[in-house]
Design a protein around this motif. Structure first.
Motif, mmCIF file in Angstrom:
data_model
loop_
_atom_site.group_PDB
_atom_site.id
_atom_site.type_symbol
_atom_site.label_atom_id
_atom_site.label_comp_id
_atom_site.label_asym_id
_atom_site.label_seq_id
_atom_site.Cartn_x
_atom_site.Cartn_y
_atom_site.Cartn_z
ATOM 1 N N MET A 46 0.825 -1.201 0.000
ATOM 2 C CA MET A 46 0.000 0.000 0.000
ATOM 3 C C MET A 46 0.867 1.262 0.000
ATOM 4 S SD MET A 46 -3.049 1.166 2.569
ATOM 5 C CE MET A 46 -1.942 1.773 3.828
ATOM 6 N N VAL A 47 1.907 1.266 0.808
ATOM 7 C CA VAL A 47 2.824 2.408 0.849
ATOM 8 C C VAL A 47 3.477 2.601 -0.518
ATOM 9 C CG1 VAL A 47 4.968 3.298 1.846
ATOM 10 C CG2 VAL A 47 3.221 2.291 3.330
ATOM 11 N N ALA A 48 3.902 1.509 -1.141
ATOM 12 C CA ALA A 48 4.514 1.604 -2.475
ATOM 13 C C ALA A 48 3.523 2.152 -3.495
ATOM 14 C CB ALA A 48 5.030 0.231 -2.911
ATOM 15 N N LEU A 49 2.289 1.711 -3.429
ATOM 16 C CA LEU A 49 1.258 2.195 -4.346
ATOM 17 C C LEU A 49 1.053 3.701 -4.202
ATOM 18 C CD1 LEU A 49 -1.188 1.713 -6.316
ATOM 19 C CD2 LEU A 49 -2.555 1.378 -4.250
ATOM 20 N N THR A 51 3.073 5.884 -2.792
ATOM 21 C CA THR A 51 4.315 6.580 -3.155
ATOM 22 C C THR A 51 4.429 6.703 -4.662
ATOM 23 O OG1 THR A 51 5.404 5.773 -1.147
ATOM 24 C CG2 THR A 51 6.836 6.518 -2.949
ATOM 25 N N ALA A 52 4.123 5.625 -5.389
ATOM 26 C CA ALA A 52 4.168 5.663 -6.858
ATOM 27 C C ALA A 52 3.168 6.673 -7.401
ATOM 28 C CB ALA A 52 3.891 4.268 -7.427
ATOM 29 N N TRP A 53 2.006 6.773 -6.773
ATOM 30 C CA TRP A 53 0.993 7.743 -7.195
ATOM 31 C C TRP A 53 1.519 9.174 -7.050
ATOM 32 C CZ3 TRP A 53 -2.008 11.039 -3.848
ATOM 33 C CH2 TRP A 53 -3.060 11.690 -4.481
ATOM 34 N N VAL A 54 2.096 9.489 -5.898
ATOM 35 C CA VAL A 54 2.652 10.830 -5.682
ATOM 36 C C VAL A 54 3.785 11.100 -6.665
ATOM 37 C CG1 VAL A 54 3.903 12.313 -4.062
ATOM 38 C CG2 VAL A 54 1.936 10.984 -3.261
ATOM 39 N N LEU A 55 4.662 10.114 -6.862
ATOM 40 C CA LEU A 55 5.776 10.294 -7.805
ATOM 41 C C LEU A 55 5.266 10.489 -9.232
ATOM 42 C CD1 LEU A 55 8.378 7.738 -6.406
ATOM 43 C CD2 LEU A 55 8.428 10.251 -6.241
ATOM 44 N N LEU A 143 -5.514 0.217 -9.519
ATOM 45 C CA LEU A 143 -4.583 -0.390 -8.561
ATOM 46 C C LEU A 143 -5.089 -0.236 -7.127
ATOM 47 C CD1 LEU A 143 -1.185 0.766 -10.108
ATOM 48 C CD2 LEU A 143 -2.147 -1.561 -10.127
ATOM 49 N N ASN A 144 -5.596 0.951 -6.812
ATOM 50 C CA ASN A 144 -6.109 1.200 -5.470
ATOM 51 C C ASN A 144 -7.353 0.359 -5.193
ATOM 52 O OD1 ASN A 144 -6.023 2.731 -2.932
ATOM 53 N ND2 ASN A 144 -7.919 3.648 -3.679
ATOM 54 N N ARG A 171 -4.876 6.244 4.828
ATOM 55 C CA ARG A 171 -4.085 7.327 4.311
ATOM 56 C C ARG A 171 -2.612 7.087 4.431
ATOM 57 N NH1 ARG A 171 -4.074 9.867 1.178
ATOM 58 N NH2 ARG A 171 -3.252 11.678 2.059
ATOM 59 N N VAL A 172 -2.053 7.310 3.332
ATOM 60 C CA VAL A 172 -0.608 7.283 3.325
ATOM 61 C C VAL A 172 -0.152 8.590 2.744
ATOM 62 C CG1 VAL A 172 1.381 6.170 2.413
ATOM 63 C CG2 VAL A 172 -0.557 4.822 2.977
#
Length: 172
Positions: A46-49, A51-55, A143-144, A171-172
């Motif tokens: 979930m954190v990777a998902l 993080t990838a979204w923000v990036l 993905l979410n 929330r991440v």
């Protein structure tokens, strides 16, 4: 990059990082009160998902103009966020934490079963649209959805188990 785009992206990054700090503090306090974590195995995914979204927003959105209508919708979502976090208080976290306390049943929880997840779904769609990145909204929504399908199942299972109650965490 326009100043507006830079401010929007900076807000998003600072918000997510500050929420991780709040979540870490709240998780530690809940665990110290005898709570336990459920479903920790999917948390790194979930954190990777997220993080990838923000990036993706930063990488593909830095040169995009802001779409003011979508920015207004995003601003309304932030009011919803404050309502959710204010309602949960020290029980808000990004993890699924089980504690022998009644579920929160006030604020947005009176109207929506998982308001925090609802908010995250909306943000994953709306934030990319602020930058005109429809494809980012579509890809990360799919993905979410897969992540939430698993996560809500884990959380609902924890709610049914041994009369314990979990926080509404997403929330991440």
């Amino acid at each position: 990059m326009t100043m507006g785009t830079a401010l929007f992206l900076a807000f998003l990054v600072v918000q997510r990082l500050s929420e991780l700090l709040i979540a870490r503090r709240n998780t530690a306090r809940l665990l110290a009160r005898g709570a336990r974590e459920v479903g920790a195995g999917h948390y790194p995914v979930m954190v990777a998902l997220h993080t990838a979204w923000v990036l993706a927003l930063i990488l593909f959105g830095w040169s995009q103009p802001l779409h003011m209508g979508w920015l207004a919708v995003y601003a309304v979502l932030q009011v919803f966020r404050v309502w959710i976090l204010g309602t949960l208080g020290s029980r808000w976290t990004t993890r699924i934490i089980v504690i022998d306390e009644p579920l929160v049943a006030r604020g947005p929880f009176r109207f929506i079963p998982h308001p925090n997840y609802t908010l995250v779904v909306a943000e994953i769609i709306v934030a990319p649209l602020v930058l005109g990145l429809t494809w980012v909204a579509v890809v990360f929504t799919l993905l979410n959805a897969a992540m939430l399908y698993h996560r809500i199942g884990v959380e609902d299972g924890a709610l049914r188990g041994k009369g314990r109650h979990a926080t509404d965490a997403a929330r991440v």
